[in-house]
Motif scaffolding. Structure first.
Motif, PDB file in Angstrom:
ATOM      1  N   UNK A  92      47.688  71.730  58.475  1.00  0.00           N
ATOM      2  CA  UNK A  92      47.447  70.295  58.367  1.00  0.00           C
ATOM      3  C   UNK A  92      46.750  69.957  57.056  1.00  0.00           C
ATOM      4  N   UNK A  93      47.185  68.867  56.438  1.00  0.00           N
ATOM      5  CA  UNK A  93      46.518  68.329  55.255  1.00  0.00           C
ATOM      6  C   UNK A  93      45.487  67.310  55.730  1.00  0.00           C
ATOM      7  N   UNK A  94      44.212  67.511  55.345  1.00  0.00           N
ATOM      8  CA  UNK A  94      43.122  66.652  55.806  1.00  0.00           C
ATOM      9  C   UNK A  94      42.895  65.524  54.793  1.00  0.00           C
ATOM     10  N   UNK A  95      42.919  64.258  55.225  1.00  0.00           N
ATOM     11  CA  UNK A  95      42.737  63.152  54.276  1.00  0.00           C
ATOM     12  C   UNK A  95      41.328  63.108  53.703  1.00  0.00           C
ATOM     13  N   UNK A  96      41.240  62.735  52.420  1.00  0.00           N
ATOM     14  CA  UNK A  96      39.976  62.700  51.685  1.00  0.00           C
ATOM     15  C   UNK A  96      39.717  61.281  51.192  1.00  0.00           C
ATOM     16  N   UNK A  97      38.452  60.849  51.217  1.00  0.00           N
ATOM     17  CA  UNK A  97      38.094  59.527  50.708  1.00  0.00           C
ATOM     18  C   UNK A  97      38.280  59.483  49.197  1.00  0.00           C
ATOM     19  N   UNK A  98      38.737  58.349  48.659  1.00  0.00           N
ATOM     20  CA  UNK A  98      38.894  58.224  47.204  1.00  0.00           C
ATOM     21  C   UNK A  98      37.559  58.404  46.490  1.00  0.00           C
TER      22      UNK A  98
ATOM     23  N   UNK B 287      43.091  69.502  47.993  1.00  0.00           N
ATOM     24  CA  UNK B 287      42.825  68.729  49.200  1.00  0.00           C
ATOM     25  C   UNK B 287      42.600  69.678  50.372  1.00  0.00           C
ATOM     26  N   UNK B 288      41.612  69.411  51.237  1.00  0.00           N
ATOM     27  CA  UNK B 288      41.327  70.329  52.345  1.00  0.00           C
ATOM     28  C   UNK B 288      42.515  70.480  53.284  1.00  0.00           C
ATOM     29  N   UNK B 289      42.626  71.686  53.868  1.00  0.00           N
ATOM     30  CA  UNK B 289      43.675  71.983  54.825  1.00  0.00           C
ATOM     31  C   UNK B 289      43.078  72.714  56.013  1.00  0.00           C
ATOM     32  N   UNK B 290      43.787  72.666  57.150  1.00  0.00           N
ATOM     33  CA  UNK B 290      43.332  73.314  58.375  1.00  0.00           C
ATOM     34  C   UNK B 290      44.526  73.926  59.076  1.00  0.00           C
ATOM     35  N   UNK B 291      44.395  75.178  59.498  1.00  0.00           N
ATOM     36  CA  UNK B 291      45.445  75.823  60.272  1.00  0.00           C
ATOM     37  C   UNK B 291      45.213  75.598  61.746  1.00  0.00           C
TER      38      UNK B 291
ATOM     39  N   UNK C 172      35.568  63.812  53.478  1.00  0.00           N
ATOM     40  CA  UNK C 172      36.684  63.518  54.365  1.00  0.00           C
ATOM     41  C   UNK C 172      36.752  62.033  54.689  1.00  0.00           C
ATOM     42  N   UNK C 173      37.967  61.537  54.899  1.00  0.00           N
ATOM     43  CA  UNK C 173      38.181  60.136  55.267  1.00  0.00           C
ATOM     44  C   UNK C 173      38.022  60.010  56.774  1.00  0.00           C
ATOM     45  N   UNK C 174      36.926  59.413  57.206  1.00  0.00           N
ATOM     46  CA  UNK C 174      36.675  59.260  58.639  1.00  0.00           C
ATOM     47  C   UNK C 174      37.747  58.368  59.264  1.00  0.00           C
ATOM     48  N   UNK C 175      38.277  58.829  60.378  1.00  0.00           N
ATOM     49  CA  UNK C 175      39.319  58.066  61.040  1.00  0.00           C
ATOM     50  C   UNK C 175      40.702  58.339  60.504  1.00  0.00           C
ATOM     51  N   UNK C 176      40.801  59.125  59.416  1.00  0.00           N
ATOM     52  CA  UNK C 176      42.107  59.440  58.852  1.00  0.00           C
ATOM     53  C   UNK C 176      42.858  60.435  59.722  1.00  0.00           C
ATOM     54  N   UNK C 177      44.159  60.416  59.662  1.00  0.00           N
ATOM     55  CA  UNK C 177      44.999  61.291  60.475  1.00  0.00           C
ATOM     56  C   UNK C 177      45.521  62.452  59.631  1.00  0.00           C
ATOM     57  N   UNK C 178      45.337  63.691  60.088  1.00  0.00           N
ATOM     58  CA  UNK C 178      45.877  64.833  59.343  1.00  0.00           C
ATOM     59  C   UNK C 178      47.403  64.823  59.393  1.00  0.00           C
ATOM     60  N   UNK C 179      48.034  65.358  58.349  1.00  0.00           N
ATOM     61  CA  UNK C 179      49.486  65.403  58.269  1.00  0.00           C
ATOM     62  C   UNK C 179      49.962  66.847  58.172  1.00  0.00           C
ATOM     63  N   UNK C 180      51.027  67.207  58.903  1.00  0.00           N
ATOM     64  CA  UNK C 180      51.572  68.574  58.786  1.00  0.00           C
ATOM     65  C   UNK C 180      52.133  68.813  57.383  1.00  0.00           C
ATOM     66  N   UNK C 181      51.905  70.020  56.855  1.00  0.00           N
ATOM     67  CA  UNK C 181      52.469  70.399  55.565  1.00  0.00           C
ATOM     68  C   UNK C 181      53.784  71.124  55.841  1.00  0.00           C
TER      69      UNK C 181
END
Length: 227
Positions: A74-80, A63-67, A29-38
């Protein structure tokens, strides 16, 4: 992380899956990243490149997601993949008196609506339901899966599950004296989520790996206690 729709805060740990080499693998996961609504989903989007820390193999993973409890997925940001791999956690032996844990759930990647039903059936069997059967064609009742003491509905569309759909599932379960379980790829509307809580219906969201995630207390309890 905070849901941008309702501002609720969540703790999230990505699900681990087996790499072909046998090592557990989870997207970093990208620490500090903001989740985005799908708000819209297609079968071929949201795949990310992940490197196995054990063997160095690189593969495409969803890509990880969270309900969120408000019904937003929510789409969870991932580190490259170019970033340093995350070290594997240290294994802690289980005490000999501890109950035997379930084996790891092995999901089926979702690419079609039928895959979503198959993934839900496998998950229900993993929870402990027996003789889970799929309908050959979707019946008018909307019940995709049945088993002794079980009725389940799988919504593979890009729209959040509605209040009416959740209530119809509950009525089917009530008339058959069965546990009702709902799976959705796009989450739930706010009133459907609230009604599911009131009726104690386990609600799950599914990502493209085919791994359901609980979105209410009834789903959490089902995972812990089983049927």
């Amino acid at each position: 992380m905070r849901c941008p729709a309702c501002r609720r805060e969540h703790r999230y740990t990505p699900t681990s899956y087996p790499c072909p080499c046998g090592a557990p693998l989870a997207p970093p996961l990208a620490r500090g990243g903001s989740p985005e609504p799908i708000t819209h989903r297609t079968w071929n989007e949201d795949w990310v490149l992940v490197r196995c820390a054990a063997c160095g193999r690189e593969d495409q993973w969803p890509q990880p997601e969270l309900g969120c409890s408000c019904g937003t997925v929510l789409r969870i940001p991932v580190r490259p993949v170019t970033a340093p791999p995350v070290p594997l956690p240290v294994h802690i032996p289980v005490p000999p008196t501890a109950p035997a844990p379930r084996t790891a759930f092995r999901p089926v990647t979702i690419r079609t609506a039928r895959d979503a039903v198959t993934a839900a059936a496998l998950y229900l069997k993993w929870l402990g339901f027996r003789d889970v059967l799929q309908s050959e064609a979707r019946p008018a009742s909307g019940i995709d899966l049945r088993g002794p003491g079980l009725v389940a509905q799988v919504d593979p569309t890009t729209r959040p599950a509605s209040l009416r759909a959740v209530e119809c599932l509950w009525l089917n379960g009530l008339s058959n004296s069965s546990t009702s379980v709902y799976f959705s790829l796009a989450g739930y509307t706010k009133d459907a989520r609230t009604r599911g809580d009131e009726l104690r219906i386990p609600l799950f969201v599914m990502d493209l790996t085919g791994t359901p995630q609980p979105v209410n207390d009834a789903a959490d309890e089902l995972i812990v206690t089983g049927p």
